[in-house]
Design an enzyme around this catalytic site. Structure first.
Site, PDB file in Angstrom:
ATOM      1  N   ASP A  75       0.846  -1.187   0.000  1.00  0.00           N
ATOM      2  CA  ASP A  75       0.000   0.000   0.000  1.00  0.00           C
ATOM      3  C   ASP A  75       0.880   1.235   0.000  1.00  0.00           C
ATOM      4  O   ASP A  75       2.011   1.218   0.475  1.00  0.00           O
ATOM      5  CB  ASP A  75      -0.963   0.010   1.191  1.00  0.00           C
ATOM      6  CG  ASP A  75      -0.377  -0.650   2.435  1.00  0.00           C
ATOM      7  OD1 ASP A  75       0.846  -0.863   2.485  1.00  0.00           O
ATOM      8  OD2 ASP A  75      -1.151  -0.973   3.346  1.00  0.00           O
ATOM      9  N   GLU A 134      -5.811   3.141   3.488  1.00  0.00           N
ATOM     10  CA  GLU A 134      -6.326   3.707   4.732  1.00  0.00           C
ATOM     11  C   GLU A 134      -7.793   4.120   4.623  1.00  0.00           C
ATOM     12  O   GLU A 134      -8.526   4.097   5.607  1.00  0.00           O
ATOM     13  CB  GLU A 134      -5.476   4.916   5.151  1.00  0.00           C
ATOM     14  CG  GLU A 134      -4.034   4.582   5.488  1.00  0.00           C
ATOM     15  CD  GLU A 134      -3.893   3.737   6.736  1.00  0.00           C
ATOM     16  OE1 GLU A 134      -4.895   3.539   7.451  1.00  0.00           O
ATOM     17  OE2 GLU A 134      -2.775   3.274   7.008  1.00  0.00           O
TER      18      GLU A 134
END
Length: 383
Positions: A75, A134
């Site tokens: 990520d 997130e």
């Protein structure tokens, strides 16, 4: 095993740490990643962009004698946190920080990719530099766009998350669920406002909300197997305007967390049942809105995880730690619900916790993580 030197890896990590960007806005980050990849041996590499998800970056490594395609995901987004580390390479983007350690994640992924760009793997490989972990569930967005189809579909997917509680460079894993799934909860109760002196002419939603909150506490304690566990937290409530007016509306926000998707669905249904009961009891309207998006539990594939743990335990250069499940969320769970794989921890040994403004992972974890991961992937390819 890392082709990038430790000095180069640390510089990459610091560069990335200084340029954090929020979900779906990782423009500079994505460009930086592509620039680093462009410096690798391109003989086996193919880079791909996604028009509908422009900050995502995929790199395919052609295998010499492929039996399968192995996927590796990292990520790339950051958090809306104001950094307080005082580091010389601290965030230059006010109010945004890599407080979850995604700068470490990206650096490790680049190190693994650099190794296989010089040492052609026998299997095909897909590296997915994913935006929006997130928030905005970037893994789900990519999957629903059809990104992982044809030669770009991994047969197995792997990924890590850094862990401040483990020694720097240690690998942590477990059979079953690593991270919980999460569901956002929004509840609106609508009755009839009125004068505080005439309650008989109103329908008080403060009282109804209080009853609902009390009953919700019994869902986990009386409807869920205590061995499996789950969490409901109602963290916000708004109702009323002034002390002598009965509130005709109340709004509640919260979160549900569970270690399996079956458990989350059960908690979801019980919450809806409680809402229906309050609506009947108080003759009011109760709307329970649940949004899970791509934040499913990170349920590791049993066979692949057993193989991963066996390798890490048998490697004398790896410090392996068997970990407990965590109630934090991670959108890699969505990809693992579609493609079998394993998520694991990389220890970064820090006193500050994830999402903290003072998080400062040990950089010595980077090369150790790269070596452990490349060793495992090569072992997997030899089977």
């Amino acid at each position: 095993m890392a082709v990038l030197t430790e000095k180069a890896l640390i510089q990459i990590r610091r560069d990335l740490h200084a340029m954090p960007e929020l979900a779906l806005k990782e423009v500079r980050t994505s460009a930086y990643l592509e620039k680093v990849v462009a410096g690798f041996n391109q003989q086996y590499l193919q880079v791909r962009h996604i028009d509908e998800l422009p900050t995502a970056l995929l790199v395919r490594v052609a295998g010499s004698h492929p039996k399968r395609t192995l996927g590796y995901r990292t990520d790339i987004d950051a958090l809306p946190v104001s950094e307080k580390t005082g580091l010389p390479f601290a965030s230059k983007n006010p109010g945004v920080m890599h407080a979850c350690g995604h700068d470490i994640h990206m650096t490790v992924a680049l190190g693994v990719l650099s190794y296989f760009s010089e040492h052609q793997p026998s299997d095909n490989m897909i590296f997915f530099f994913q935006p929006a972990e997130e928030s905005e569930n970037g893994g789900k967005l990519a999957y629903e766009l059809g990104v992982f189809e044809g030669q770009w579909r991994p047969d197995e997917f792997y990924g890590l998350h850094d862990n401040p509680d483990l020694p720097a460079g240690a690998i942590g894993a477990r059979m079953g669920t690593l991270f919980a799934g999460t569901t956002e909860v929004n509840i609106d109760l609508t009755g009839q406002g009125g004068h505080a002196a005439y309650p008989q002419d109103a329908n008080d939603m403060v009282v109804a909300a209080a009853q609902l909150i009390g009953q919700v506490q019994t869902i986990i304690s009386r409807s869920i197997d205590p061995i499996e566990g789950g969490v409901i937290t109602l963290g916000k409530m708004e109702a009323g305007t002034i002390r002598n007016v009965i509130a005709g509306h109340a709004h509640i926000e919260g979160t549900i967390r569970g270690l399996t998707q079956v458990m989350i669905k059960k908690i979801d249904q019980r919450l809806k049942d409680v809402g229906d009961g309050i609506a009947r009891s108080f003759n009011c309207d109760v709307k329970v809105a649940l949004n899970q998006g791509g934040y499913l539990p990170v349920e590791n594939n049993p066979a692949l995880t057993k193989r991963f743990i066996t390798y890490m335990k048998s490697n004398p250069d790896v410090e392996f730690v068997e970990t407990k499940p965590a109630m934090t969320g991670e959108d890699f769970g969505y990809l693992l619900s579609k493609i079998p794989g394993t998520m694991f921890w990389l220890g970064v040994d820090d006193d500050s916790q994830l999402h903290s403004a003072t998080l400062n992972p040990k950089e010595s974890s980077i090369e150790k993580g790269i070596n452990a991961i490349t060793g495992f992937l090569e072992s997997r390819m030899s089977e």
